[in-house]
Write a protein that holds these residues in place. Structure first.
Motif, PDB file in Angstrom:
ATOM      1  N   UNK A   1       0.838  -1.206   0.000  1.00 22.43           N
ATOM      2  CA  UNK A   1       0.000   0.000   0.000  1.00 22.43           C
ATOM      3  C   UNK A   1       0.871   1.254   0.000  1.00 22.43           C
ATOM      4  N   UNK A   2       1.916   1.260   0.831  1.00 19.82           N
ATOM      5  CA  UNK A   2       2.828   2.410   0.874  1.00 19.82           C
ATOM      6  C   UNK A   2       3.466   2.654  -0.496  1.00 19.82           C
ATOM      7  N   UNK A   3       3.912   1.579  -1.131  1.00 19.18           N
ATOM      8  CA  UNK A   3       4.549   1.715  -2.447  1.00 19.18           C
ATOM      9  C   UNK A   3       3.562   2.216  -3.493  1.00 19.18           C
ATOM     10  N   UNK A   4       2.346   1.700  -3.457  1.00 21.80           N
ATOM     11  CA  UNK A   4       1.329   2.155  -4.415  1.00 21.80           C
ATOM     12  C   UNK A   4       0.967   3.617  -4.184  1.00 21.80           C
ATOM     13  N   UNK A   5       0.881   4.028  -2.934  1.00 17.63           N
ATOM     14  CA  UNK A   5       0.620   5.447  -2.633  1.00 17.63           C
ATOM     15  C   UNK A   5       1.727   6.320  -3.199  1.00 17.63           C
ATOM     16  N   UNK A   6       2.983   5.924  -2.974  1.00 16.29           N
ATOM     17  CA  UNK A   6       4.105   6.688  -3.510  1.00 16.29           C
ATOM     18  C   UNK A   6       4.017   6.755  -5.026  1.00 16.29           C
ATOM     19  N   UNK A   7       3.754   5.610  -5.657  1.00 14.15           N
ATOM     20  CA  UNK A   7       3.679   5.555  -7.113  1.00 14.15           C
ATOM     21  C   UNK A   7       2.570   6.460  -7.643  1.00 14.15           C
ATOM     22  N   UNK A   8       1.426   6.471  -6.973  1.00 16.52           N
ATOM     23  CA  UNK A   8       0.302   7.287  -7.452  1.00 16.52           C
ATOM     24  C   UNK A   8       0.588   8.778  -7.335  1.00 16.52           C
ATOM     25  N   UNK A   9       1.377   9.166  -6.347  1.00 18.51           N
ATOM     26  CA  UNK A   9       1.697  10.589  -6.153  1.00 18.51           C
ATOM     27  C   UNK A   9       2.861  11.028  -7.032  1.00 18.51           C
ATOM     28  N   UNK A  10       3.909  10.241  -7.076  1.00 19.93           N
ATOM     29  CA  UNK A  10       5.149  10.649  -7.738  1.00 19.93           C
ATOM     30  C   UNK A  10       5.207  10.352  -9.227  1.00 19.93           C
ATOM     31  N   UNK A  11       4.454   9.384  -9.692  1.00 18.61           N
ATOM     32  CA  UNK A  11       4.608   8.974 -11.090  1.00 18.61           C
ATOM     33  C   UNK A  11       3.772   9.791 -12.054  1.00 18.61           C
ATOM     34  N   UNK A  12       2.750  10.440 -11.561  1.00 20.82           N
ATOM     35  CA  UNK A  12       1.823  11.189 -12.406  1.00 20.82           C
ATOM     36  C   UNK A  12       1.121  10.286 -13.427  1.00 20.82           C
ATOM     37  N   UNK A  13       0.999   8.999 -13.077  1.00 17.90           N
ATOM     38  CA  UNK A  13       0.247   8.080 -13.917  1.00 17.90           C
ATOM     39  C   UNK A  13      -1.234   8.417 -13.820  1.00 17.90           C
ATOM     40  N   UNK A  14      -1.968   8.120 -14.864  1.00 11.80           N
ATOM     41  CA  UNK A  14      -3.414   8.316 -14.823  1.00 11.80           C
ATOM     42  C   UNK A  14      -4.013   7.308 -13.849  1.00 11.80           C
ATOM     43  N   UNK A  15      -5.133   7.667 -13.264  1.00 11.78           N
ATOM     44  CA  UNK A  15      -5.758   6.821 -12.242  1.00 11.78           C
ATOM     45  C   UNK A  15      -6.106   5.438 -12.795  1.00 11.78           C
ATOM     46  N   UNK A  16      -6.410   5.343 -14.091  1.00  9.78           N
ATOM     47  CA  UNK A  16      -6.745   4.051 -14.684  1.00  9.78           C
ATOM     48  C   UNK A  16      -5.529   3.110 -14.653  1.00  9.78           C
ATOM     49  N   UNK A  17      -4.347   3.642 -14.886  1.00  9.97           N
ATOM     50  CA  UNK A  17      -3.124   2.834 -14.859  1.00  9.97           C
ATOM     51  C   UNK A  17      -2.817   2.395 -13.432  1.00  9.97           C
ATOM     52  N   UNK A  18      -2.973   3.294 -12.470  1.00 12.67           N
ATOM     53  CA  UNK A  18      -2.761   2.930 -11.066  1.00 12.67           C
ATOM     54  C   UNK A  18      -3.744   1.829 -10.676  1.00 12.67           C
TER      55      UNK A  18
END
Length: 92
Positions: free
Chosen positions: A57-74
């Motif tokens: 969960x921590x890694x996914x949170x970091x990825x969602x904030x820092x990567x600027x990926x679209x929510x569909x990809x996350x």
């Protein structure tokens, strides 16, 4: 997706001493084989499984904030993680 995010690897781990017991979670991000980012968190008294899942969960949170990926990809990444966890829990 940004090119630099495509080339990262994220490793997650968590554990509890005693199960349940004092627990922590952590993840580390490697980019070009070098430590790019890391984070850890003391969770208090909990189980090993909770600590393992919290690391993801921590890694996914970091990825969602820092990567600027679209929510569909996350969402696709989260679903893939959940499917892998389900396979792991069922004994492969």
């Amino acid at each position: 997706m940004k090119k630099d995010i495509q080339s990262i690897k994220i490793y997650c781990d968590g554990g509890a001493r005693g199960n349940p017991g004092p627990a922590s979670s952590a993840f580390i991000v490697f980019k070009d084989r070098e430590n790019y980012y890391q984070d850890s968190k003391y969770l208090g008294e909990t189980t090993n499984n909770v600590a393992e899942y919290q690391a993801v969960i921590m890694a996914l949170n970091w990825l969602s904030i820092k990567s600027k990926l679209k929510s569909e990809k996350i969402l696709r990444i989260v679903i893939a993680c959940c499917m892998n966890i389900d396979v792991f829990k069922s004994g492969y």
